[in-house]
Scaffold this motif. Sequence first.
Motif, PDB file in Angstrom:
ATOM      1  N   THR A   5       0.807  -1.206   0.000  1.00 47.19           N
ATOM      2  CA  THR A   5       0.000   0.000   0.000  1.00 47.19           C
ATOM      3  C   THR A   5       0.845   1.262   0.000  1.00 47.19           C
ATOM      4  O   THR A   5       0.384   2.294  -0.445  1.00 47.19           O
ATOM      5  N   GLY A   6       2.044   1.204   0.489  1.00 47.27           N
ATOM      6  CA  GLY A   6       2.874   2.392   0.555  1.00 47.27           C
ATOM      7  C   GLY A   6       3.557   2.732  -0.761  1.00 47.27           C
ATOM      8  O   GLY A   6       4.128   3.793  -0.902  1.00 47.27           O
ATOM      9  N   MET A   7       3.506   1.826  -1.713  1.00 48.06           N
ATOM     10  CA  MET A   7       4.204   2.051  -2.969  1.00 48.06           C
ATOM     11  C   MET A   7       3.240   2.545  -4.040  1.00 48.06           C
ATOM     12  O   MET A   7       2.038   2.448  -3.917  1.00 48.06           O
ATOM     13  N   LYS A   8       3.822   3.031  -5.083  1.00 49.14           N
ATOM     14  CA  LYS A   8       3.068   3.583  -6.200  1.00 49.14           C
ATOM     15  C   LYS A   8       2.312   2.500  -6.966  1.00 49.14           C
ATOM     16  O   LYS A   8       2.825   1.415  -7.180  1.00 49.14           O
ATOM     17  N   ARG A   9       1.075   2.816  -7.373  1.00 47.58           N
ATOM     18  CA  ARG A   9       0.288   1.899  -8.179  1.00 47.58           C
ATOM     19  C   ARG A   9       0.608   2.110  -9.661  1.00 47.58           C
ATOM     20  O   ARG A   9       1.060   3.165 -10.047  1.00 47.58           O
ATOM     21  N   SER A  10       0.311   1.087 -10.457  1.00 43.92           N
ATOM     22  CA  SER A  10       0.592   1.180 -11.884  1.00 43.92           C
ATOM     23  C   SER A  10      -0.363   2.165 -12.557  1.00 43.92           C
ATOM     24  O   SER A  10      -1.423   2.500 -12.025  1.00 43.92           O
ATOM     25  N   VAL A  11      -0.008   2.576 -13.744  1.00 48.86           N
ATOM     26  CA  VAL A  11      -0.872   3.440 -14.543  1.00 48.86           C
ATOM     27  C   VAL A  11      -2.194   2.727 -14.817  1.00 48.86           C
ATOM     28  O   VAL A  11      -3.265   3.346 -14.794  1.00 48.86           O
ATOM     29  N   GLY A  12      -2.135   1.418 -15.037  1.00 54.31           N
ATOM     30  CA  GLY A  12      -3.345   0.639 -15.276  1.00 54.31           C
ATOM     31  C   GLY A  12      -4.331   0.731 -14.128  1.00 54.31           C
ATOM     32  O   GLY A  12      -5.546   0.797 -14.350  1.00 54.31           O
ATOM     33  N   TYR A  13      -3.835   0.740 -12.910  1.00 59.36           N
ATOM     34  CA  TYR A  13      -4.701   0.872 -11.739  1.00 59.36           C
ATOM     35  C   TYR A  13      -5.481   2.177 -11.820  1.00 59.36           C
ATOM     36  O   TYR A  13      -6.701   2.199 -11.619  1.00 59.36           O
ATOM     37  N   TRP A  14      -4.776   3.265 -12.102  1.00 60.60           N
ATOM     38  CA  TRP A  14      -5.429   4.575 -12.149  1.00 60.60           C
ATOM     39  C   TRP A  14      -6.403   4.673 -13.325  1.00 60.60           C
ATOM     40  O   TRP A  14      -7.452   5.308 -13.215  1.00 60.60           O
ATOM     41  N   ILE A  15      -6.067   4.037 -14.436  1.00 61.13           N
ATOM     42  CA  ILE A  15      -6.983   4.027 -15.590  1.00 61.13           C
ATOM     43  C   ILE A  15      -8.280   3.318 -15.212  1.00 61.13           C
ATOM     44  O   ILE A  15      -9.378   3.816 -15.491  1.00 61.13           O
ATOM     45  N   VAL A  16      -8.167   2.164 -14.566  1.00 57.31           N
ATOM     46  CA  VAL A  16      -9.366   1.431 -14.148  1.00 57.31           C
ATOM     47  C   VAL A  16     -10.159   2.251 -13.130  1.00 57.31           C
ATOM     48  O   VAL A  16     -11.391   2.326 -13.210  1.00 57.31           O
ATOM     49  N   GLY A  74     -17.652   3.080  -5.302  1.00 61.35           N
ATOM     50  CA  GLY A  74     -16.583   2.127  -5.589  1.00 61.35           C
ATOM     51  C   GLY A  74     -15.448   2.762  -6.374  1.00 61.35           C
ATOM     52  O   GLY A  74     -14.270   2.564  -6.067  1.00 61.35           O
ATOM     53  N   GLY A  75     -15.807   3.549  -7.387  1.00 60.46           N
ATOM     54  CA  GLY A  75     -14.779   4.261  -8.161  1.00 60.46           C
ATOM     55  C   GLY A  75     -14.004   5.242  -7.312  1.00 60.46           C
ATOM     56  O   GLY A  75     -12.773   5.328  -7.397  1.00 60.46           O
ATOM     57  N   LEU A  76     -14.717   5.976  -6.467  1.00 57.28           N
ATOM     58  CA  LEU A  76     -14.037   6.898  -5.544  1.00 57.28           C
ATOM     59  C   LEU A  76     -13.145   6.121  -4.582  1.00 57.28           C
ATOM     60  O   LEU A  76     -12.031   6.555  -4.272  1.00 57.28           O
ATOM     61  N   GLY A  77     -13.654   4.968  -4.120  1.00 59.37           N
ATOM     62  CA  GLY A  77     -12.852   4.137  -3.226  1.00 59.37           C
ATOM     63  C   GLY A  77     -11.545   3.707  -3.869  1.00 59.37           C
ATOM     64  O   GLY A  77     -10.494   3.723  -3.224  1.00 59.37           O
ATOM     65  N   LEU A  78     -11.597   3.330  -5.147  1.00 58.07           N
ATOM     66  CA  LEU A  78     -10.351   2.978  -5.836  1.00 58.07           C
ATOM     67  C   LEU A  78      -9.430   4.189  -5.931  1.00 58.07           C
ATOM     68  O   LEU A  78      -8.226   4.080  -5.681  1.00 58.07           O
ATOM     69  N   LEU A  79      -9.992   5.332  -6.302  1.00 53.92           N
ATOM     70  CA  LEU A  79      -9.155   6.534  -6.428  1.00 53.92           C
ATOM     71  C   LEU A  79      -8.531   6.942  -5.087  1.00 53.92           C
ATOM     72  O   LEU A  79      -7.404   7.434  -5.045  1.00 53.92           O
ATOM     73  N   LEU A 129     -18.988  -6.959 -12.925  1.00 52.84           N
ATOM     74  CA  LEU A 129     -18.180  -8.094 -12.459  1.00 52.84           C
ATOM     75  C   LEU A 129     -16.688  -7.780 -12.546  1.00 52.84           C
ATOM     76  O   LEU A 129     -15.914  -8.107 -11.633  1.00 52.84           O
ATOM     77  N   PHE A 130     -16.275  -7.159 -13.640  1.00 50.53           N
ATOM     78  CA  PHE A 130     -14.867  -6.788 -13.787  1.00 50.53           C
ATOM     79  C   PHE A 130     -14.441  -5.825 -12.687  1.00 50.53           C
ATOM     80  O   PHE A 130     -13.373  -5.990 -12.081  1.00 50.53           O
ATOM     81  N   LEU A 131     -15.250  -4.798 -12.428  1.00 52.54           N
ATOM     82  CA  LEU A 131     -14.878  -3.814 -11.405  1.00 52.54           C
ATOM     83  C   LEU A 131     -14.796  -4.455 -10.021  1.00 52.54           C
ATOM     84  O   LEU A 131     -13.882  -4.145  -9.247  1.00 52.54           O
ATOM     85  N   LEU A 132     -15.714  -5.360  -9.713  1.00 50.13           N
ATOM     86  CA  LEU A 132     -15.656  -6.078  -8.444  1.00 50.13           C
ATOM     87  C   LEU A 132     -14.398  -6.934  -8.374  1.00 50.13           C
ATOM     88  O   LEU A 132     -13.669  -6.908  -7.379  1.00 50.13           O
ATOM     89  N   TRP A 133     -14.125  -7.669  -9.431  1.00 49.29           N
ATOM     90  CA  TRP A 133     -12.921  -8.501  -9.478  1.00 49.29           C
ATOM     91  C   TRP A 133     -11.667  -7.651  -9.316  1.00 49.29           C
ATOM     92  O   TRP A 133     -10.768  -7.986  -8.549  1.00 49.29           O
ATOM     93  N   TYR A 134     -11.612  -6.530 -10.024  1.00 52.22           N
ATOM     94  CA  TYR A 134     -10.418  -5.690  -9.978  1.00 52.22           C
ATOM     95  C   TYR A 134     -10.208  -5.116  -8.576  1.00 52.22           C
ATOM     96  O   TYR A 134      -9.080  -5.091  -8.076  1.00 52.22           O
ATOM     97  N   ALA A 135     -11.287  -4.644  -7.953  1.00 57.57           N
ATOM     98  CA  ALA A 135     -11.160  -4.092  -6.602  1.00 57.57           C
ATOM     99  C   ALA A 135     -10.694  -5.168  -5.616  1.00 57.57           C
ATOM    100  O   ALA A 135      -9.837  -4.907  -4.765  1.00 57.57           O
ATOM    101  N   ASN A 136     -11.225  -6.371  -5.746  1.00 53.62           N
ATOM    102  CA  ASN A 136     -10.791  -7.465  -4.873  1.00 53.62           C
ATOM    103  C   ASN A 136      -9.342  -7.848  -5.139  1.00 53.62           C
ATOM    104  O   ASN A 136      -8.598  -8.163  -4.207  1.00 53.62           O
ATOM    105  N   ARG A 137      -8.944  -7.803  -6.388  1.00 53.42           N
ATOM    106  CA  ARG A 137      -7.545  -8.083  -6.753  1.00 53.42           C
ATOM    107  C   ARG A 137      -6.619  -7.011  -6.169  1.00 53.42           C
ATOM    108  O   ARG A 137      -5.569  -7.327  -5.612  1.00 53.42           O
ATOM    109  N   ALA A 138      -7.032  -5.746  -6.284  1.00 51.82           N
ATOM    110  CA  ALA A 138      -6.229  -4.658  -5.726  1.00 51.82           C
ATOM    111  C   ALA A 138      -6.117  -4.796  -4.209  1.00 51.82           C
ATOM    112  O   ALA A 138      -5.045  -4.583  -3.634  1.00 51.82           O
ATOM    113  N   LYS A 139      -7.200  -5.186  -3.571  1.00 50.38           N
ATOM    114  CA  LYS A 139      -7.191  -5.396  -2.119  1.00 50.38           C
ATOM    115  C   LYS A 139      -6.240  -6.533  -1.754  1.00 50.38           C
ATOM    116  O   LYS A 139      -5.423  -6.401  -0.830  1.00 50.38           O
TER     117      LYS A 139
END
Length: 145
Positions: A5-16, A74-79, A129-139
């Motif tokens: 969590t302390g490190m930078k996320r990929s550009v793909g994370y921010w795009i999603v 959910g989108g705000l939560g990712l951001l 489904l993709f957004l749920l999967w991605y958020a769970n993957r990020a978690k």
Amino acid sequence: MTTTTGMKRSVGYWIVAVFALVWNLIGVAMWYLQVTMSSERLALMTEPQRQVYEGTPGWLNVAFAVAVFAGVLGGLGLLLKKRWAGTMFLLSLVALLVQMIGAFAATPAWAAYGAAGLVMPAVLVAIALFLLWYANRAKARGWLA
């Protein structure tokens, strides 16, 4: 891609994350148009579309609202890199399923649109489904605090 969590996320994370927020804000706009339908706009619909609109019970609009507003959260939560993003996407998916199944069960949507009317709901469910999967993957990867 990083896994803490302390490190930078990929550009793909921010795009999603941005996509999730914008996609669901578009959903909010669609919900607003649905619940504020003017008689002029209603008159522009075909008869089958009008029958579906007029046959839509209020609880379906509530499910629609829950789906899109939970998706925005959910989108705000990712951001904001929050763990609860996945919970919001799960709530959004469940409300979307209630809305989609309810629309075909409680309105003449099937008669109005037939099997072709399932294409957009299928796309919406796939994205949810993709957004749920991605958020769970990020978690799971420790990207969310």
